[in-house]
Design a protein around this motif. Structure first.
Motif, PDB file in Angstrom:
ATOM      1  N   ASN A 126       0.816  -1.213   0.000  1.00  0.00           N
ATOM      2  CA  ASN A 126       0.000   0.000   0.000  1.00  0.00           C
ATOM      3  C   ASN A 126       0.856   1.272   0.000  1.00  0.00           C
ATOM      4  OD1 ASN A 126      -2.632  -1.266   0.077  1.00  0.00           O
ATOM      5  ND2 ASN A 126      -2.075  -1.928   2.119  1.00  0.00           N
ATOM      6  N   ASP A 127       2.088   1.165   0.510  1.00  0.00           N
ATOM      7  CA  ASP A 127       2.989   2.317   0.536  1.00  0.00           C
ATOM      8  C   ASP A 127       3.770   2.477  -0.759  1.00  0.00           C
ATOM      9  OD1 ASP A 127       2.185   2.831   3.167  1.00  0.00           O
ATOM     10  OD2 ASP A 127       3.724   1.480   3.973  1.00  0.00           O
ATOM     11  N   LYS A 128       3.622   1.532  -1.685  1.00  0.00           N
ATOM     12  CA  LYS A 128       4.393   1.544  -2.924  1.00  0.00           C
ATOM     13  C   LYS A 128       3.561   1.981  -4.129  1.00  0.00           C
ATOM     14  CE  LYS A 128       7.483  -2.079  -1.314  1.00  0.00           C
ATOM     15  NZ  LYS A 128       7.982  -3.424  -1.534  1.00  0.00           N
ATOM     16  N   LEU A 129       2.443   2.622  -3.880  1.00  0.00           N
ATOM     17  CA  LEU A 129       1.573   3.034  -4.974  1.00  0.00           C
ATOM     18  C   LEU A 129       1.925   4.419  -5.510  1.00  0.00           C
ATOM     19  CD1 LEU A 129      -1.848   1.674  -3.660  1.00  0.00           C
ATOM     20  CD2 LEU A 129      -0.308   0.635  -5.337  1.00  0.00           C
ATOM     21  N   GLY A 130       2.975   5.021  -4.959  1.00  0.00           N
ATOM     22  CA  GLY A 130       3.421   6.319  -5.449  1.00  0.00           C
ATOM     23  C   GLY A 130       2.546   7.472  -5.013  1.00  0.00           C
ATOM     24  N   LEU A 131       1.817   7.289  -3.935  1.00  0.00           N
ATOM     25  CA  LEU A 131       0.942   8.345  -3.437  1.00  0.00           C
ATOM     26  C   LEU A 131       1.592   9.032  -2.236  1.00  0.00           C
ATOM     27  CD1 LEU A 131      -2.413   6.327  -3.424  1.00  0.00           C
ATOM     28  CD2 LEU A 131      -1.567   7.842  -5.223  1.00  0.00           C
ATOM     29  N   GLY A 132       1.268  10.292  -2.059  1.00  0.00           N
ATOM     30  CA  GLY A 132       1.728  11.006  -0.881  1.00  0.00           C
ATOM     31  C   GLY A 132       0.931  10.578   0.344  1.00  0.00           C
ATOM     32  N   PRO A 133       1.351  11.029   1.534  1.00  0.00           N
ATOM     33  CA  PRO A 133       0.652  10.620   2.772  1.00  0.00           C
ATOM     34  C   PRO A 133      -0.837  10.971   2.781  1.00  0.00           C
ATOM     35  CG  PRO A 133       2.743  11.680   3.288  1.00  0.00           C
ATOM     36  CD  PRO A 133       2.545  11.828   1.813  1.00  0.00           C
ATOM     37  N   ALA A 134      -1.195  12.145   2.315  1.00  0.00           N
ATOM     38  CA  ALA A 134      -2.611  12.543   2.312  1.00  0.00           C
ATOM     39  C   ALA A 134      -3.398  11.703   1.315  1.00  0.00           C
ATOM     40  CB  ALA A 134      -2.749  14.034   1.986  1.00  0.00           C
ATOM     41  N   GLU A 135      -2.831  11.472   0.120  1.00  0.00           N
ATOM     42  CA  GLU A 135      -3.504  10.654  -0.896  1.00  0.00           C
ATOM     43  C   GLU A 135      -3.642   9.209  -0.421  1.00  0.00           C
ATOM     44  OE1 GLU A 135      -0.528  11.778  -3.837  1.00  0.00           O
ATOM     45  OE2 GLU A 135      -2.192  12.239  -5.202  1.00  0.00           O
ATOM     46  N   THR A 136      -2.605   8.711   0.266  1.00  0.00           N
ATOM     47  CA  THR A 136      -2.645   7.340   0.791  1.00  0.00           C
ATOM     48  C   THR A 136      -3.776   7.195   1.798  1.00  0.00           C
ATOM     49  OG1 THR A 136      -0.283   7.017   0.424  1.00  0.00           O
ATOM     50  CG2 THR A 136      -1.327   5.562   2.035  1.00  0.00           C
ATOM     51  N   LYS A 137      -3.919   8.184   2.667  1.00  0.00           N
ATOM     52  CA  LYS A 137      -4.982   8.141   3.680  1.00  0.00           C
ATOM     53  C   LYS A 137      -6.367   8.214   3.025  1.00  0.00           C
ATOM     54  CE  LYS A 137      -6.161  10.150   8.124  1.00  0.00           C
ATOM     55  NZ  LYS A 137      -5.764  11.093   9.154  1.00  0.00           N
ATOM     56  N   THR A 138      -6.513   9.074   2.021  1.00  0.00           N
ATOM     57  CA  THR A 138      -7.784   9.200   1.299  1.00  0.00           C
ATOM     58  C   THR A 138      -8.118   7.905   0.577  1.00  0.00           C
ATOM     59  OG1 THR A 138      -7.456  11.568   1.037  1.00  0.00           O
ATOM     60  CG2 THR A 138      -9.003  10.515  -0.491  1.00  0.00           C
ATOM     61  N   ARG A 139      -7.114   7.310  -0.075  1.00  0.00           N
ATOM     62  CA  ARG A 139      -7.321   6.045  -0.790  1.00  0.00           C
ATOM     63  C   ARG A 139      -7.733   4.940   0.186  1.00  0.00           C
ATOM     64  NH1 ARG A 139      -4.804   1.476  -1.202  1.00  0.00           N
ATOM     65  NH2 ARG A 139      -5.098   0.161  -3.002  1.00  0.00           N
ATOM     66  N   ALA A 140      -7.032   4.843   1.326  1.00  0.00           N
ATOM     67  CA  ALA A 140      -7.343   3.806   2.315  1.00  0.00           C
ATOM     68  C   ALA A 140      -8.778   3.951   2.814  1.00  0.00           C
ATOM     69  CB  ALA A 140      -6.357   3.866   3.479  1.00  0.00           C
ATOM     70  N   LYS A 141      -9.208   5.181   3.055  1.00  0.00           N
ATOM     71  CA  LYS A 141     -10.580   5.419   3.520  1.00  0.00           C
ATOM     72  C   LYS A 141     -11.587   4.984   2.459  1.00  0.00           C
ATOM     73  CE  LYS A 141     -13.567   8.932   5.483  1.00  0.00           C
ATOM     74  NZ  LYS A 141     -13.721  10.329   5.882  1.00  0.00           N
ATOM     75  N   ALA A 142     -11.295   5.297   1.184  1.00  0.00           N
ATOM     76  CA  ALA A 142     -12.189   4.902   0.087  1.00  0.00           C
ATOM     77  C   ALA A 142     -12.252   3.384  -0.046  1.00  0.00           C
ATOM     78  CB  ALA A 142     -11.722   5.536  -1.223  1.00  0.00           C
ATOM     79  N   VAL A 143     -11.115   2.721   0.076  1.00  0.00           N
ATOM     80  CA  VAL A 143     -11.076   1.258  -0.042  1.00  0.00           C
ATOM     81  C   VAL A 143     -11.867   0.621   1.096  1.00  0.00           C
ATOM     82  CG1 VAL A 143      -9.573  -0.773   0.067  1.00  0.00           C
ATOM     83  CG2 VAL A 143      -8.942   1.173  -1.378  1.00  0.00           C
ATOM     84  N   VAL A 144     -11.628   1.063   2.318  1.00  0.00           N
ATOM     85  CA  VAL A 144     -12.349   0.510   3.470  1.00  0.00           C
ATOM     86  C   VAL A 144     -13.848   0.727   3.310  1.00  0.00           C
ATOM     87  CG1 VAL A 144     -12.736   0.786   5.963  1.00  0.00           C
ATOM     88  CG2 VAL A 144     -10.410   0.572   5.076  1.00  0.00           C
ATOM     89  N   GLY A 145     -14.234   1.813   2.669  1.00  0.00           N
ATOM     90  CA  GLY A 145     -15.647   2.082   2.415  1.00  0.00           C
ATOM     91  C   GLY A 145     -16.298   1.053   1.499  1.00  0.00           C
ATOM     92  N   MET A 146     -15.503   0.308   0.730  1.00  0.00           N
ATOM     93  CA  MET A 146     -16.032  -0.732  -0.167  1.00  0.00           C
ATOM     94  C   MET A 146     -16.053  -2.108   0.499  1.00  0.00           C
ATOM     95  SD  MET A 146     -14.406   0.246  -3.899  1.00  0.00           S
ATOM     96  CE  MET A 146     -12.707   0.007  -3.406  1.00  0.00           C
ATOM     97  N   VAL A 147     -15.546  -2.207   1.730  1.00  0.00           N
ATOM     98  CA  VAL A 147     -15.435  -3.488   2.422  1.00  0.00           C
ATOM     99  C   VAL A 147     -16.499  -3.563   3.520  1.00  0.00           C
ATOM    100  CG1 VAL A 147     -13.898  -4.999   3.751  1.00  0.00           C
ATOM    101  CG2 VAL A 147     -12.946  -3.513   1.964  1.00  0.00           C
ATOM    102  N   PRO A 148     -17.485  -4.454   3.381  1.00  0.00           N
ATOM    103  CA  PRO A 148     -18.515  -4.556   4.411  1.00  0.00           C
ATOM    104  C   PRO A 148     -17.966  -4.784   5.822  1.00  0.00           C
ATOM    105  CG  PRO A 148     -19.239  -5.714   2.459  1.00  0.00           C
ATOM    106  CD  PRO A 148     -17.800  -5.307   2.227  1.00  0.00           C
ATOM    107  N   ALA A 149     -16.834  -5.476   5.942  1.00  0.00           N
ATOM    108  CA  ALA A 149     -16.247  -5.702   7.266  1.00  0.00           C
ATOM    109  C   ALA A 149     -15.662  -4.412   7.847  1.00  0.00           C
ATOM    110  CB  ALA A 149     -15.168  -6.788   7.197  1.00  0.00           C
ATOM    111  N   GLY A 150     -15.501  -3.371   7.012  1.00  0.00           N
ATOM    112  CA  GLY A 150     -15.093  -2.068   7.497  1.00  0.00           C
ATOM    113  C   GLY A 150     -13.628  -1.913   7.833  1.00  0.00           C
ATOM    114  N   ARG A 151     -12.773  -2.758   7.255  1.00  0.00           N
ATOM    115  CA  ARG A 151     -11.344  -2.664   7.553  1.00  0.00           C
ATOM    116  C   ARG A 151     -10.540  -3.388   6.488  1.00  0.00           C
ATOM    117  NH1 ARG A 151      -9.191  -7.481   9.440  1.00  0.00           N
ATOM    118  NH2 ARG A 151     -10.675  -9.043  10.152  1.00  0.00           N
ATOM    119  N   PHE A 152      -9.237  -3.163   6.512  1.00  0.00           N
ATOM    120  CA  PHE A 152      -8.315  -3.953   5.708  1.00  0.00           C
ATOM    121  C   PHE A 152      -8.134  -5.303   6.397  1.00  0.00           C
ATOM    122  CE2 PHE A 152      -7.233   0.100   3.945  1.00  0.00           C
ATOM    123  CZ  PHE A 152      -6.628  -0.141   2.719  1.00  0.00           C
TER     124      PHE A 152
END
Length: 187
Positions: A126-152
């Protein structure tokens, strides 16, 4: 057979004897829109995500015990239509098909193949996607939003499934896929 492959097989056999299980967990995630894919980028992704695992399994089959288990790494993306994931998804769908076809060919030798298809897992990838810290946090929040279990998911959860598939506890599971995705594929 690749030059040196027979020698590496001999060395592995001398060091470990017969192998009871193999977990082939290789891959890169190169996400981009269709228009941004070059043939070279496509070839690189497919070589790492599908071709490499295929030829690794081919090289290791002579070293497998009877019984033995091959566990391949797929992905929930093979079941979803997420934008920008098409090359990764097609390679991982190939791994799912490979588990079935390997099982059909090798079951007579006591070798079964299955595939684990994880959803989003908390790993250094997840840290190797070439995103900055803010983009990484935004992406993680969006991904978790697609997971019914609510987490990675965790690497330990995947490891537990690999141990199960490698064990005699599931010796009747052949050519199957285990989705470990927090429910992501059902949404």
């Amino acid at each position: 057979m690749q030059p040196g492959c027979a020698e590496r097989q001999r060395q592995l056999g001398a060091a470990f004897g017969k192998l009871d299980a193999v977990f082939v967990n290789a891959g890169i995630v190169d996400l981009r829109p269709l228009a941004d894919w070059s043939e070279a980028a496509f070839d690189r992704s497919v070589a790492i995500d599908l071709k490499g695992p295929y030829f690794l399994v081919k090289a290791l089959v002579p070293l497998l015990s009877n019984p033995a288990s091959i566990i391949l790494s797929g992905s929930v993306n093979a079941h979803m239509g997420m934008a920008g994931t098409h090359v990764y998804s097609l390679a991982k769908a190939g791994m799912i098909s490979l588990a079935r076809t390997l099982s059909g060919e090798l079951i007579g030798r006591g070798i079964r193949a299955n595939v684990i298809s994880p959803g989003p897992i908390d790993t250094p990838l997840n840290d190797k996607l070439g995103l900055g810290p803010a983009e990484t946090k935004t992406r993680a929040k969006a991904v978790v939003g697609m997971v019914p279990a609510g987490r990675f998911g965790t690497a330990e959860e995947i490891a537990n499934a690999v141990v199960f598939l490698a064990s005699d506890e599931c010796r009747f599971m052949v050519g199957s896929e285990m989705l470990i995705d927090g429910g992501m594929s059902i949404m």
